[in-house]
Design an enzyme around this catalytic site. Structure first.
Site, PDB file in Angstrom:
ATOM      1  N   THR A  56       0.830  -1.210   0.000  1.00  0.00           N
ATOM      2  CA  THR A  56       0.000   0.000   0.000  1.00  0.00           C
ATOM      3  C   THR A  56       0.861   1.256   0.000  1.00  0.00           C
ATOM      4  O   THR A  56       0.551   2.234  -0.663  1.00  0.00           O
ATOM      5  CB  THR A  56      -0.855   0.059   1.300  1.00  0.00           C
ATOM      6  OG1 THR A  56      -1.116  -1.255   1.746  1.00  0.00           O
ATOM      7  CG2 THR A  56      -2.138   0.812   1.073  1.00  0.00           C
ATOM      8  N   ASP A  91       2.212 -12.986   3.237  1.00  0.00           N
ATOM      9  CA  ASP A  91       1.931 -11.546   3.381  1.00  0.00           C
ATOM     10  C   ASP A  91       2.519 -11.047   4.707  1.00  0.00           C
ATOM     11  O   ASP A  91       2.013 -10.089   5.303  1.00  0.00           O
ATOM     12  CB  ASP A  91       0.418 -11.273   3.310  1.00  0.00           C
ATOM     13  CG  ASP A  91       0.085  -9.844   2.880  1.00  0.00           C
ATOM     14  OD1 ASP A  91       1.024  -9.091   2.531  1.00  0.00           O
ATOM     15  OD2 ASP A  91      -1.093  -9.478   2.914  1.00  0.00           O
ATOM     16  N   TYR A 136       1.803  -0.917  -4.797  1.00  0.00           N
ATOM     17  CA  TYR A 136       0.415  -0.958  -5.282  1.00  0.00           C
ATOM     18  C   TYR A 136       0.227  -0.148  -6.583  1.00  0.00           C
ATOM     19  O   TYR A 136      -0.604  -0.466  -7.394  1.00  0.00           O
ATOM     20  CB  TYR A 136      -0.511  -0.326  -4.225  1.00  0.00           C
ATOM     21  CG  TYR A 136      -1.105  -1.261  -3.201  1.00  0.00           C
ATOM     22  CD1 TYR A 136      -0.516  -2.472  -2.872  1.00  0.00           C
ATOM     23  CD2 TYR A 136      -2.278  -0.902  -2.533  1.00  0.00           C
ATOM     24  CE1 TYR A 136      -1.068  -3.294  -1.910  1.00  0.00           C
ATOM     25  CE2 TYR A 136      -2.837  -1.729  -1.568  1.00  0.00           C
ATOM     26  CZ  TYR A 136      -2.234  -2.920  -1.259  1.00  0.00           C
ATOM     27  OH  TYR A 136      -2.792  -3.723  -0.302  1.00  0.00           O
TER      28      TYR A 136
END
Ligand code: ZN
Length: 392
Positions: free
Chosen positions: A99, A286, A130
């Site tokens: 992000t 992740d 992103y």
């Protein structure tokens, strides 16, 4: 040189009881019985009786620098430390930005990967974050993949998500074309790691690219595919037409209750039951990414941090709770990602492969010993190595 005696080998295919000789960072020999003089200088012997040897795990999506920050600066997640990888049996890690492609720079990502390499594991990176256009280190996707040894692809590029840069299909196609070309020229995967959000568009832009018939599905790895039942369903169809699926192992109970997230172990069992070929499935943790939960109006209501130890925990869960055969469950964190990431010496126990080995206890499937490039990083649950600034 390290000789592991009498160990049950899953390469990840079951090979029976073997002796494994590790030398010079590679698997030098593997046979039911290796006769070596016990007084050979520099030879260490590890008794593997009653244990299972499997390839060191590959985690294809980890925020090694930390990530997130969807709740302001204080919610930026912390950096990964070496001991976390070791405890998770991970000997190959692919670092990426997510992000936050603004406060986390590409030089920092590359430096962190180099630090992890110096500390004893194989660390690779993806260029970008992103956002599209992709912000690279050297000015282009092609040059990053061609000239940065650690860089093997692009990602995680966000699509179908309220946090994405709202890329058009054409934008994503251009990213993939760049990655593919540079991958071919450099002998790397040139993989595009795609973050899938929860918008109803789901895989549509990706399907539009593949429908043109130029870029093959093996160029893309869409991740977070268990995020909700609709996306999981779309993923099943996508995989049956040649696509690859990555399931995120880090989760929190809230995601399951609130969004109907399908946890990785369940997703694997379900995919196999529904006829998805095993080789199209991978898991990634992740790790150190933020795990934010938003309410109906897009307001952040909770935020936690992903853990790399979840990678094998979900594999273990698939075997023990869902009855997936060990060799199949292991493939999603060993041979499958190795193939997709074009890492021919990783993800398998065979002569000539890198000496990345994990020893498991058969009943509990606990990670007991971790060896990376022939070096023992953890033995019988005791860490031999830690990150440079980690407390002992
Ligand atoms: Zn993501």
């Amino acid at each position: 040189m390290l000789l592991i005696r009498h160990v049950s080998v899953f390469s990840p295919t079951p090979c029976g009881e073997m002796d494994l000789l590790l030398a010079g960072g590679r698997i030098e020999a593997m046979a039911p019985r290796l006769d070596l003089p016990a007084n050979l200088p520099g030879l260490e012997i590890l008794d593997g009786t009653g244990k299972i040897a499997v390839p060191g795990f590959i985690d294809n999506h980890v925020h090694i620098l930390g990530a997130g920050g969807e709740g302001g600066f204080r919610t930026r997640t912390p950096e990964l430390q070496l001991s976390e990888l070791i405890k998770g049996g991970i000997t190959t890690v692919v670092g990426c930005r997510g992000t936050d492609g603004f406060c986390r720079g590409m030089p920092d990502l590359l430096a962190k990967a180099k630090a992890l390499r110096e500390e004893g594991v194989t660390a690779l990176i993806l260029t970008g974050s992103y956002q599209v256009p992709v912000r690279t280190l050297t000015g282009s996707i092609e040059q990053d993949i061609l000239w940065i040894q650690e860089c093997i692809g692009v990602g995680e590029v966000a699509m179908s998500d309220h946090r994405s840069s709202q890329p058009e299909t054409q934008d994503l196609a251009r990213v993939a074309a760049s990655a593919r070309l540079a991958g071919m020229l450099s002998g790397k995967a040139g993989l595009v790691n795609l973050h899938l959000g929860d918008s109803p568009a789901m895989l549509r832009p990706l399907r539009e690219i593949l429908d043109r018939g130029e870029i093959p599905p093996s160029q893309f790895l869409p991740t977070h595919m268990g995020r909700n039942p609709e996306l999981f369903q779309a993923g099943l169809e996508y995989a049956k037409t040649g696509g690859f699926l990555d399931f995120t192992t880090s989760s929190v109970p809230l995601f399951v209750e609130k969004y109907g997230e399908i946890q990785a172990a369940d997703a694997l069992a379900e995919c196999l039951a529904r006829g998805v070929p095993l080789e199209r499935i991978t898991f990634s943790s992740d790790g150190h990414g933020s795990l934010p939960a938003f309410d109906g109006s897009g307001r952040l209501v909770a935020l936690q941090v992903g853990r790399v130890t979840s990678l094998f925990a979900e594999v273990r869960q698939a075997v023990r709770q869902r009855g997936v055969p060990l060799e199949h469950a292991l493939a999603v964190i060993t041979s499958n990602p190795a193939r997709l990431l074009a890492l021919p010496r990783k993800g398998q126990l065979q002569v000539g492969a890198d000496a990345d080995v994990v020893l498991l206890t058969p009943e509990s499937l606990a990670i007991e010993t971790v060896i990376s490039a022939g070096k023992v990083l953890m033995q019988e649950g005791i860490l031999h190595n830690r990150g440079t600034f980690e407390e002992g």
